[in-house]
Motif scaffolding. Structure first.
Motif, mmCIF file in Angstrom:
data_model
loop_
_atom_site.group_PDB
_atom_site.id
_atom_site.type_symbol
_atom_site.label_atom_id
_atom_site.label_comp_id
_atom_site.label_asym_id
_atom_site.label_seq_id
_atom_site.Cartn_x
_atom_site.Cartn_y
_atom_site.Cartn_z
ATOM 1 N N THR A 122 0.822 -1.211 0.000
ATOM 2 C CA THR A 122 0.000 0.000 0.000
ATOM 3 C C THR A 122 0.855 1.260 0.000
ATOM 4 O O THR A 122 0.492 2.268 -0.596
ATOM 5 C CB THR A 122 -1.022 0.007 1.157
ATOM 6 O OG1 THR A 122 -2.060 0.919 0.841
ATOM 7 C CG2 THR A 122 -0.425 0.379 2.479
ATOM 8 N N TYR A 123 2.011 1.206 0.665
ATOM 9 C CA TYR A 123 2.924 2.349 0.669
ATOM 10 C C TYR A 123 3.426 2.616 -0.757
ATOM 11 O O TYR A 123 3.401 3.751 -1.231
ATOM 12 C CB TYR A 123 4.088 2.078 1.621
ATOM 13 C CG TYR A 123 5.109 3.179 1.665
ATOM 14 C CD1 TYR A 123 4.766 4.449 2.139
ATOM 15 C CD2 TYR A 123 6.414 2.962 1.257
ATOM 16 C CE1 TYR A 123 5.705 5.470 2.185
ATOM 17 C CE2 TYR A 123 7.354 3.973 1.301
ATOM 18 C CZ TYR A 123 6.997 5.229 1.773
ATOM 19 O OH TYR A 123 7.923 6.235 1.814
ATOM 20 N N LEU A 124 3.856 1.564 -1.433
ATOM 21 C CA LEU A 124 4.328 1.688 -2.813
ATOM 22 C C LEU A 124 3.222 2.229 -3.723
ATOM 23 O O LEU A 124 3.439 3.163 -4.506
ATOM 24 C CB LEU A 124 4.808 0.323 -3.328
ATOM 25 C CG LEU A 124 5.134 0.216 -4.803
ATOM 26 C CD1 LEU A 124 6.379 1.024 -5.135
ATOM 27 C CD2 LEU A 124 5.323 -1.234 -5.206
ATOM 28 N N LEU A 125 2.035 1.670 -3.625
ATOM 29 C CA LEU A 125 0.923 2.114 -4.463
ATOM 30 C C LEU A 125 0.524 3.554 -4.148
ATOM 31 O O LEU A 125 0.173 4.321 -5.044
ATOM 32 C CB LEU A 125 -0.276 1.181 -4.303
ATOM 33 C CG LEU A 125 -0.081 -0.230 -4.866
ATOM 34 C CD1 LEU A 125 -1.220 -1.143 -4.442
ATOM 35 C CD2 LEU A 125 0.056 -0.207 -6.370
ATOM 36 N N GLY A 126 0.592 3.924 -2.874
ATOM 37 C CA GLY A 126 0.281 5.291 -2.483
ATOM 38 C C GLY A 126 1.305 6.293 -2.974
ATOM 39 O O GLY A 126 0.970 7.446 -3.269
ATOM 40 N N MET A 127 2.562 5.857 -3.069
ATOM 41 C CA MET A 127 3.625 6.746 -3.574
ATOM 42 C C MET A 127 3.545 6.882 -5.089
ATOM 43 O O MET A 127 3.644 7.984 -5.622
ATOM 44 C CB MET A 127 5.002 6.201 -3.178
ATOM 45 C CG MET A 127 5.276 6.216 -1.690
ATOM 46 S SD MET A 127 5.404 7.868 -0.998
ATOM 47 C CE MET A 127 6.928 8.400 -1.704
ATOM 48 N N ASP A 128 3.389 5.758 -5.775
ATOM 49 C CA ASP A 128 3.402 5.763 -7.242
ATOM 50 C C ASP A 128 2.100 6.252 -7.864
ATOM 51 O O ASP A 128 2.107 6.826 -8.940
ATOM 52 C CB ASP A 128 3.701 4.354 -7.776
ATOM 53 C CG ASP A 128 5.125 3.915 -7.486
ATOM 54 O OD1 ASP A 128 5.941 4.766 -7.100
ATOM 55 O OD2 ASP A 128 5.406 2.718 -7.645
ATOM 56 N N TYR A 138 -8.016 3.546 -0.152
ATOM 57 C CA TYR A 138 -7.278 2.751 0.828
ATOM 58 C C TYR A 138 -5.785 2.609 0.567
ATOM 59 O O TYR A 138 -5.039 2.311 1.489
ATOM 60 C CB TYR A 138 -7.909 1.364 1.016
ATOM 61 C CG TYR A 138 -8.216 0.602 -0.252
ATOM 62 C CD1 TYR A 138 -7.252 -0.162 -0.882
ATOM 63 C CD2 TYR A 138 -9.498 0.609 -0.791
ATOM 64 C CE1 TYR A 138 -7.548 -0.883 -2.030
ATOM 65 C CE2 TYR A 138 -9.803 -0.104 -1.929
ATOM 66 C CZ TYR A 138 -8.824 -0.850 -2.543
ATOM 67 O OH TYR A 138 -9.110 -1.568 -3.675
ATOM 68 N N HIS A 139 -5.293 2.826 -0.625
ATOM 69 C CA HIS A 139 -3.849 2.728 -0.850
ATOM 70 C C HIS A 139 -3.137 3.949 -0.283
ATOM 71 O O HIS A 139 -3.595 5.072 -0.434
ATOM 72 C CB HIS A 139 -3.536 2.593 -2.340
ATOM 73 C CG HIS A 139 -3.925 1.269 -2.898
ATOM 74 N ND1 HIS A 139 -4.279 1.085 -4.205
ATOM 75 C CD2 HIS A 139 -4.027 0.042 -2.317
ATOM 76 C CE1 HIS A 139 -4.577 -0.187 -4.415
ATOM 77 N NE2 HIS A 139 -4.435 -0.828 -3.278
ATOM 78 N N GLY A 140 -2.015 3.710 0.367
ATOM 79 C CA GLY A 140 -1.247 4.800 0.952
ATOM 80 C C GLY A 140 -1.892 5.388 2.192
ATOM 81 O O GLY A 140 -1.604 6.518 2.561
ATOM 82 N N LYS A 141 -2.730 4.595 2.866
ATOM 83 C CA LYS A 141 -3.427 5.078 4.058
ATOM 84 C C LYS A 141 -3.245 4.097 5.219
ATOM 85 O O LYS A 141 -3.112 2.900 5.019
ATOM 86 C CB LYS A 141 -4.919 5.249 3.789
ATOM 87 C CG LYS A 141 -5.237 6.310 2.741
ATOM 88 C CD LYS A 141 -6.722 6.540 2.658
ATOM 89 C CE LYS A 141 -7.115 7.492 1.559
ATOM 90 N NZ LYS A 141 -6.537 8.786 1.582
ATOM 91 N N ILE A 142 -3.287 4.668 6.413
ATOM 92 C CA ILE A 142 -3.242 3.886 7.646
ATOM 93 C C ILE A 142 -4.631 3.960 8.269
ATOM 94 O O ILE A 142 -5.264 5.017 8.273
ATOM 95 C CB ILE A 142 -2.212 4.495 8.633
ATOM 96 C CG1 ILE A 142 -0.821 4.548 8.011
ATOM 97 C CG2 ILE A 142 -2.194 3.737 9.960
ATOM 98 C CD1 ILE A 142 -0.264 3.226 7.615
#
Length: 194
Positions: A122-128, A138-142
């Protein structure tokens, strides 16, 4: 909706171990010894890169969790899956995996964070923010303990088909909600259980 977490670990090993508890040289040595051509060890193919990505991801999760009011008692998280992972459950014997079920009720809002899916993914998807795969909900979220049921209600339970596109090389790491446990003390009671 969910009442437990599942912690998966290699049969014969102790549960609740983390590469983050080790020095870099110790962690690299273990990853090199674990690497095999199977979906669970593929992540260790490039151990230096994996370790750097893991540290960056754990820092991001910790910082975001604190920003949402979390109070980590430990420097690094221990990992589990909300409910269970269908894929891992179907491959327990193939990969010599054991599991422990842990009631969610032993944690408070201050102890535990969640990502959908795996935190590194999710961190990778949230960055890219790749146009094909990125899901801004939901990607790049806590997510916190109080938010996780809303998330599960929106996207289903583990036995249902998860709504994340399969990315090559990510294998089983995209079909569950990952829990990051920032207070290890409640887990002590589960060290002798299976």
């Amino acid at each position: 909706m969910f009442e437990f977490l599942t912690h998966y670990y290699k049969q014969g090993d102790l549960p609740f171990r983390s590469l983050s508890a080790l020095t870099d040289s110790e962690a690299l040595k273990i990853m090199e010894s674990l690497y095999e051509d199977n979906p669970l060890a593929e992540r260790f193919k490039e151990p230096v890169q994996y370790l750097n990505n893991r540290k960056q991801t754990e820092k991001w999760v910790r910082d975001e969790f604190i920003a949402k009011g979390g109070q980590p008692k430990d420097e690094y998280p221990l990992y589990a899956v909300l409910g269970y992972s269908n894929w891992i459950e179907n491959h327990l014997s193939s990969f010599d995996i054991d599991r422990i079920h842990i009631p969610l009720s032993i944690f408070t809002e201050l102890d535990i964070s969640f990502t959908y899916p795996d935190s590194m993914v999710t961190y990778l998807l949230g960055m890219d923010k790749h146009a094909v795969y990125y899901q801004p909900e939901y990607h790049g979220k806590i997510f916190t303990l109080s938010e996780v049921n809303l998330l599960a209600n929106m996207y289903g339970a583990p036995e249902e088909k998860w709504r994340t596109a399969l990315l090559e090389g990510m294998g089983p790491y995209i079909e569950y909600i990952e829990a990051q446990i920032w207070n290890h003390k409640p887990l002590l009671a589960y060290l002798g259980t299976r």
